[in-house]
Scaffold this active site. Structure first.
Site, PDB file in Angstrom:
ATOM      1  N   HIS A 158       0.812  -1.215   0.000  1.00 43.91           N
ATOM      2  CA  HIS A 158       0.000   0.000   0.000  1.00 43.91           C
ATOM      3  C   HIS A 158       0.846   1.267   0.000  1.00 43.91           C
ATOM      4  CE1 HIS A 158      -3.970  -1.953   0.822  1.00 43.91           C
ATOM      5  NE2 HIS A 158      -3.172  -2.914   1.251  1.00 43.91           N
ATOM      6  N   ASP A 366       3.155   9.625  -1.180  1.00 47.68           N
ATOM      7  CA  ASP A 366       2.035   8.778  -0.757  1.00 47.68           C
ATOM      8  C   ASP A 366       1.862   7.636  -1.741  1.00 47.68           C
ATOM      9  OD1 ASP A 366       0.217   8.424   1.286  1.00 47.68           O
ATOM     10  OD2 ASP A 366      -0.781  10.333   0.957  1.00 47.68           O
TER      11      ASP A 366
END
Length: 463
Positions: A158, A366
């Site tokens: 992730h 991110d």
């Protein structure tokens, strides 16, 4: 039909429909897959035990079976607070200056992964599909292979994957990456993170990569692919129409007395660029005195990883910056930054998003960033707000119609805030329509189905 075994650091126990503190979209999507496939979700309970016994706490809630174990305090300190969050997390977010290398951290990380493998092994049947999640459990697949598990196994990361020149600073990086090649499918959020991983395999391990991302290693064939994650669009938009969301919208709107609202919603983490965001907003206030009393930044930042020193420092720095900026630009009836250190239920957040004229999503790095997608999904299509998005968020590759910024440049963000607040309705609608199409079509269900399909598949077997 094959069962699905999901393994992650923590387990999200399903809640009844309408329960307070609704689950995130990832949990909703995985729970749905587990129900469909009679699966099991295994991981750490989040609780401590004086002595690790391997005891499994099995529960069944809303049609989903969960299995959890407790960890010893030393496990939590070395595996979770240590290697996962003081070594891998900063390194994977390009913060080599914050990366801590400690032999005890590495030993704890391997010990806990081994404990996960020992505990989950008895739950695995011959035809089960195994889906492991995130940087906490990179070597778990290799440990299961050592125990004789021959099932199809996939790993989804992730977070970002760092460039090779940064990853090689990690002691024993070769062993860590080699262990990942025990999986049949390795998934990344974006093509950029996938490319960095494949570059490492080529340059550091001398492996050949086929055009479709297949890797041959020690007689096995592995597929590495990008699977961009999305939000649970149907669930989120339904929540955004709820009475709870409308109440949150109305209260926020009333409290600002006609001022424009900018919103940021981020876990308190250095990767989110909150200090830079505050300074950029301060620059906007200073450069546009005629607008300085007409815009409010609401920053919601729930604390996280409070046992890690760098996170304690972030909180102190942000509190100091908030006080300085508010002291310089506030008056008796107005403060420009509302900085809130608590979380809110998703339906209330949807109401806040809908009330905001600008979504300010400016992480320094991110893996994806689902706040950007939630902000778009929550908007009034007739009068939508504007999304300002960091070019270094994984979501930027899918959301090109946002206003993309360099979060390191105070001037760039300041000027983009001014542009967003002045954007005419026609342009706002045009941008929002394109963004909404992407968020709707590439949702978390699409992501889950794509990954599970790859896990079922055998297209690398033809190499």
């Amino acid at each position: 039909m094959s069962r699905l075994i999901v393994i992650s650091n923590r387990v999200s126990v399903p809640k009844a429909a309408g329960a307070a503190g609704a689950q995130g979209g990832l949990a909703v999507a995985l729970n749905s897959a587990l129900r469909e496939n009679r699966g099991i979700w295994f991981g750490w309970s989040g609780q401590e035990t004086e002595e690790f016994t391997g005891h499994l706490d099995m529960q069944r809630n809303d049609g989903v079976t969960t299995a959890t174990i407790d960890l010893e305090p030393q496990d939590i300190e070395e595996y979770y607070n240590g290697y996962a969050n003081r070594t891998l997390w900063p390194l994977f977010h390009y913060r080599i200056d914050l990366t801590e290398y400690d032999r005890n951290f590495g030993e704890g990380y391997e010990r806990v992964n081994r404990r996960f493998a020992d505990s989950v092994r008895p739950l695995i049947d011959q035809d089960d599909l195994i889906w492991v999640h995130d940087y906490h459990l990179l070597p778990l697949g290799s440990m299961l292979r050592t125990q004789g598990v021959k099932n199809r196994m996939g790993l989804f990361l992730h977070t970002p994957w760092p460039p090779t020149r940064l990853l090689v600073s990690l002691p024993f990086h070769e062993r860590l990456v080699e262990s990942m090649l025990a999986y049949d499918v390795i998934g990344f959020q974006t093509e950029e993170w996938l490319g960095s991983f494949l570059h490492y395999l080529e340059k550091e391990m001398g492996l050949e990569i086929s055009e479709d991302g297949c890797v041959q290693y020690q007689g096995r064939r592995i597929v590495a692919q990008a699977f961009p994650i999305g939000i649970d669009f149907a669930e989120f938009t339904q929540g955004a129409q709820s009475e709870e969301a409308q109440d949150a919208h109305d209260k926020l709107k009333a409290s600002v007395r006609g001022r424009k609202i900018l919103i940021g919603v981020d876990r308190l983490d250095y990767s989110k660029g909150l200090g830079e965001r505050f300074e950029s907003f301060s620059r906007f206030l200073a450069d546009n005195p005629e607008l300085a009393s007409k815009a409010v930044l609401l920053q919601i930042a729930p604390p996280s990883r409070g046992d890690v020193a760098s996170y304690q420092q972030i909180r102190e720095d942000l509190e100091r910056k908030t006080g300085h900026i508010n002291g310089a630009h506030a008056d008796v009836a107005f403060v420009p930054i509302r900085y809130v250190n608590r979380g809110y239920p998703r339906r209330q957040l949807a109401g806040f998003y809908r009330a905001a004229d600008v979504g300010l999503v400016t992480p320094l790095r991110d893996g994806m960033n689902l706040v950007a997608k939630e902000y778009v999904a929550a908007q009034n299509e007739e009068d939508p707000g504007v999304l300002i998005l960091s070019q270094f968020a994984g979501a930027a590759l899918q959301m090109e119609d946002a206003l993309l910024v360099n979060p390191h440049s105070l001037e760039d963000v300041s000027e983009t805030i001014k542009r967003a607040l002045a954007m005419p309705l026609e342009e706002r609608r045009a941008r929002h329509d394109k963004l909404l199409d992407s968020v709707r079509s590439e949702d978390v269900v699409h992501w889950r189905e794509q990954f599970v399909r790859a896990l079922h598949g055998t297209h690398c077997d033809a190499i």
